[in-house]
Design a protein around this motif. Sequence first.
Motif, PDB file in Angstrom:
ATOM      1  N   ASN A  86      -2.297   0.920  -4.262  1.00  0.00           N
ATOM      2  CA  ASN A  86      -1.161   0.022  -4.074  1.00  0.00           C
ATOM      3  C   ASN A  86      -0.034   0.327  -5.053  1.00  0.00           C
ATOM      4  O   ASN A  86      -0.241   0.982  -6.062  1.00  0.00           O
ATOM      5  CB  ASN A  86      -1.604  -1.428  -4.235  1.00  0.00           C
ATOM      6  CG  ASN A  86      -2.616  -1.812  -3.194  1.00  0.00           C
ATOM      7  OD1 ASN A  86      -2.488  -1.447  -2.016  1.00  0.00           O
ATOM      8  ND2 ASN A  86      -3.657  -2.513  -3.627  1.00  0.00           N
TER       9      ASN A  86
ATOM     10  N   SER B 163     -12.837   7.416   1.354  1.00  0.00           N
ATOM     11  CA  SER B 163     -11.755   6.548   1.790  1.00  0.00           C
ATOM     12  C   SER B 163     -11.384   5.608   0.666  1.00  0.00           C
ATOM     13  O   SER B 163     -12.249   5.029   0.025  1.00  0.00           O
ATOM     14  CB  SER B 163     -12.186   5.679   2.986  1.00  0.00           C
ATOM     15  OG  SER B 163     -12.683   6.492   4.012  1.00  0.00           O
TER      16      SER B 163
ATOM     17  N   GLU C 241       0.826  -1.205   0.000  1.00  0.00           N
ATOM     18  CA  GLU C 241       0.000   0.000   0.000  1.00  0.00           C
ATOM     19  C   GLU C 241       0.865   1.261   0.000  1.00  0.00           C
ATOM     20  O   GLU C 241       1.772   1.400   0.812  1.00  0.00           O
ATOM     21  CB  GLU C 241      -0.875  -0.024   1.263  1.00  0.00           C
ATOM     22  CG  GLU C 241      -1.930   1.035   1.267  1.00  0.00           C
ATOM     23  CD  GLU C 241      -2.805   0.904   2.503  1.00  0.00           C
ATOM     24  OE1 GLU C 241      -3.586  -0.059   2.557  1.00  0.00           O
ATOM     25  OE2 GLU C 241      -2.667   1.733   3.415  1.00  0.00           O
TER      26      GLU C 241
ATOM     27  N   ALA D  36      -7.604   3.186  -0.924  1.00  0.00           N
ATOM     28  CA  ALA D  36      -6.163   2.947  -0.858  1.00  0.00           C
ATOM     29  C   ALA D  36      -5.619   2.691  -2.247  1.00  0.00           C
ATOM     30  O   ALA D  36      -6.335   2.232  -3.136  1.00  0.00           O
ATOM     31  CB  ALA D  36      -5.869   1.759   0.047  1.00  0.00           C
TER      32      ALA D  36
ATOM     33  N   ARG E 228      -3.083   5.848   1.483  1.00  0.00           N
ATOM     34  CA  ARG E 228      -4.405   5.518   2.021  1.00  0.00           C
ATOM     35  C   ARG E 228      -5.086   6.793   2.473  1.00  0.00           C
ATOM     36  O   ARG E 228      -4.502   7.623   3.169  1.00  0.00           O
ATOM     37  CB  ARG E 228      -4.269   4.552   3.206  1.00  0.00           C
ATOM     38  CG  ARG E 228      -5.565   4.390   4.013  1.00  0.00           C
ATOM     39  CD  ARG E 228      -5.438   3.295   5.049  1.00  0.00           C
ATOM     40  NE  ARG E 228      -5.417   1.974   4.428  1.00  0.00           N
ATOM     41  CZ  ARG E 228      -6.523   1.334   4.027  1.00  0.00           C
ATOM     42  NH1 ARG E 228      -7.705   1.886   4.151  1.00  0.00           N
ATOM     43  NH2 ARG E 228      -6.424   0.135   3.494  1.00  0.00           N
TER      44      ARG E 228
ATOM     45  N   GLN F  84      -8.392   8.240   4.501  1.00  0.00           N
ATOM     46  CA  GLN F  84      -9.399   7.766   5.416  1.00  0.00           C
ATOM     47  C   GLN F  84     -10.370   8.886   5.794  1.00  0.00           C
ATOM     48  O   GLN F  84      -9.962   9.898   6.360  1.00  0.00           O
ATOM     49  CB  GLN F  84      -8.721   7.219   6.685  1.00  0.00           C
ATOM     50  CG  GLN F  84      -9.501   6.095   7.316  1.00  0.00           C
ATOM     51  CD  GLN F  84      -8.558   4.987   7.770  1.00  0.00           C
ATOM     52  OE1 GLN F  84      -7.469   5.262   8.249  1.00  0.00           O
ATOM     53  NE2 GLN F  84      -8.971   3.740   7.622  1.00  0.00           N
TER      54      GLN F  84
ATOM     55  N   TYR G 148      -2.429   8.678   4.698  1.00  0.00           N
ATOM     56  CA  TYR G 148      -1.254   7.888   5.038  1.00  0.00           C
ATOM     57  C   TYR G 148      -0.434   7.645   3.781  1.00  0.00           C
ATOM     58  O   TYR G 148      -0.982   7.275   2.739  1.00  0.00           O
ATOM     59  CB  TYR G 148      -1.650   6.524   5.615  1.00  0.00           C
ATOM     60  CG  TYR G 148      -2.444   6.613   6.902  1.00  0.00           C
ATOM     61  CD1 TYR G 148      -1.802   6.517   8.138  1.00  0.00           C
ATOM     62  CD2 TYR G 148      -3.829   6.792   6.866  1.00  0.00           C
ATOM     63  CE1 TYR G 148      -2.522   6.596   9.312  1.00  0.00           C
ATOM     64  CE2 TYR G 148      -4.561   6.881   8.028  1.00  0.00           C
ATOM     65  CZ  TYR G 148      -3.909   6.780   9.266  1.00  0.00           C
ATOM     66  OH  TYR G 148      -4.622   6.863  10.423  1.00  0.00           O
TER      67      TYR G 148
ATOM     68  N   ARG H 121       2.616   5.257   2.611  1.00  0.00           N
ATOM     69  CA  ARG H 121       3.357   4.058   3.034  1.00  0.00           C
ATOM     70  C   ARG H 121       3.144   3.769   4.523  1.00  0.00           C
ATOM     71  O   ARG H 121       4.097   3.524   5.268  1.00  0.00           O
ATOM     72  CB  ARG H 121       4.854   4.202   2.752  1.00  0.00           C
ATOM     73  CG  ARG H 121       5.154   4.078   1.269  1.00  0.00           C
ATOM     74  CD  ARG H 121       6.632   3.924   1.038  1.00  0.00           C
ATOM     75  NE  ARG H 121       6.934   3.985  -0.386  1.00  0.00           N
ATOM     76  CZ  ARG H 121       6.996   2.905  -1.174  1.00  0.00           C
ATOM     77  NH1 ARG H 121       6.839   1.705  -0.677  1.00  0.00           N
ATOM     78  NH2 ARG H 121       7.246   3.052  -2.452  1.00  0.00           N
TER      79      ARG H 121
END
Lengths: 326, 258
Positions: free
Chosen positions: B27, B23, B2, B25, B5, B7, B61, B63
């Motif tokens: 990769n 929200s 990931e 994520a 991210r 949220q 976020y 990593r």
Amino acid sequence: MPVGKRRSSLLRSPQFSSLVILIVLLAVFAIADANFLSPLNISNMMAFLPELGIIALGMTLLLTAGEFDLSVGAVFGLAPVVVMLLVQNGEASIGVALLAGLLLCVAIGAINGLIVTKIGISSFLVTLSMLLVVRGAALYITQGFPLKSWDQPGFFVTLLAGSFNVGSFRFYTSLWWFIGLSLLAIYVLRYAKLGNWISAIGSNRNAAVARGVPADAVKVWLFILTSVLAGLAGMISAFRISAASPVAGTGYELEVIAMVVVGGTALTGGRGTILGTIVGALMLRAIRNGIVLIGVPGLAYNIFVGVIILAMLILHALLQKNAARG
Amino acid sequence: MEVLRLQNLQKSFGSVRALKNASFALNEGEVVALLGDNGAGKSTLIKAISGVFPIDRGDIYVRGEKVSIRSTRDAMDLGIETIHQDTSLAPDLSIARNLFLGREPVKLKWLGVFAPLDLAKLRGAASALLKRVGISKKLDADALVSTLSGGERQSIAISRAMQFAAKVIILDEPTNNLGVEETHGVLRFVKEVRDAGHSVLLITHNIHHVFQVADRIIVMRRGEIVAEQTVADTDLLTVESIITGADMSALLKETRAK
């Protein structure tokens, strides 16, 4: 880039075509009147040249960043007037007064820049209003009368308006100012990181901002620089002719912008050339001087200046189109 | 792995809730397409990630580490590069100067903004980069961007993002105003970017392009993420109906029945 390609792009550059036209103009004037290239006449042209030329350097950088300043002529008038009032009222020594005058220019430039960048009003409107404020202030504090300028020989007079002879030519120290500031401006615009930023801001402000370039701060500093150079030029002029007039520099803003765009700098920003501006400054000076010498009636002479400027702009536009097509 | 991210991101402009509760994520080495109608909140979302304006609430976020993005500079330093449609390059500057805009290699660093550009390094790095991304045959590092085609400009902008080892490259409508051939060039380039290990967030109106390059699709509607699917598990019609909110497949069945 291959040498041939680089050479042809230089030949097609706007500053080069301006240079060719300058040479043609000089040749025409020289043939039409033998006095044009006399030491006395060249000395005369070189006395005026730096004063507008210095302002044009700042204006070139500002235009390249996509803004312009119409208040330079008024600042040119106000700065020396303030300096001389401070001295004559016994409130400051000449050195302190000069410094105060330059600080006033910093303030004027900062106000221009902050209103343009933070409130988002076009620089045309902001600096047009500033022109009125500054010119009005110069007239009010002098009650409209010219002041006698500082003429006691000394360090500052030598620094700003000293003269020296080279053979039968007579030059003023302002020429050194112009040469030095020109070299600095060429360095900044072409070789320094800041120059890359200035061109990028004028070319595509959003792209520059997206790359983390502090576009607003750069613009504010360029407004300050232009204002300070205009004030400095005003002081040089006032010292040279030993008088500080509240109406000095009237109309200079347009003359300076003409010098800059005739040299090939784009009015829309992104493309600026200091060499072009130097050529443009020489050209406008030579035109103003030459058409008087060859006997164009005084009242008709703005017609010629206007036509020559227009011709130059048309030429640049055509070259630009050609370059885009090629 | 990931890379990014988001949220519960929220952002309001006055009384308009442009981003309600987003929200998702992203990769490593994947192309995710962000779809949605005009006003769905796509550009608000990417502007929040790229630091154009701060978010009201929520966490980002990178990593696995919580970060705060307050400016475009912050985003770039975190390895998030955004390529806006027409605002990425300065046309009056050379390719080389554009590639390093804002991160110019200089000599005499102590001179600050007055430091001289390291022109040899600038040109060398630019040529090397153009060669690496396979567009050096046609393009000279000294050429002005104004002389390039739209597709070439997109390629330059994307290569610039790759060069700074960006973890996440956000492409905002990269194929707008491009011809067919140029569009294919850019899409091929997007795949190469992914294969080089970068993550791509692709914002587009053109669903066909999405099915050509994307691994996953995220659909937004009225400030919310309403669907998240892998390309393999869905089809054009389904996605289209999610975007508009109308059940297109049902509609189609109905018309066919008649």
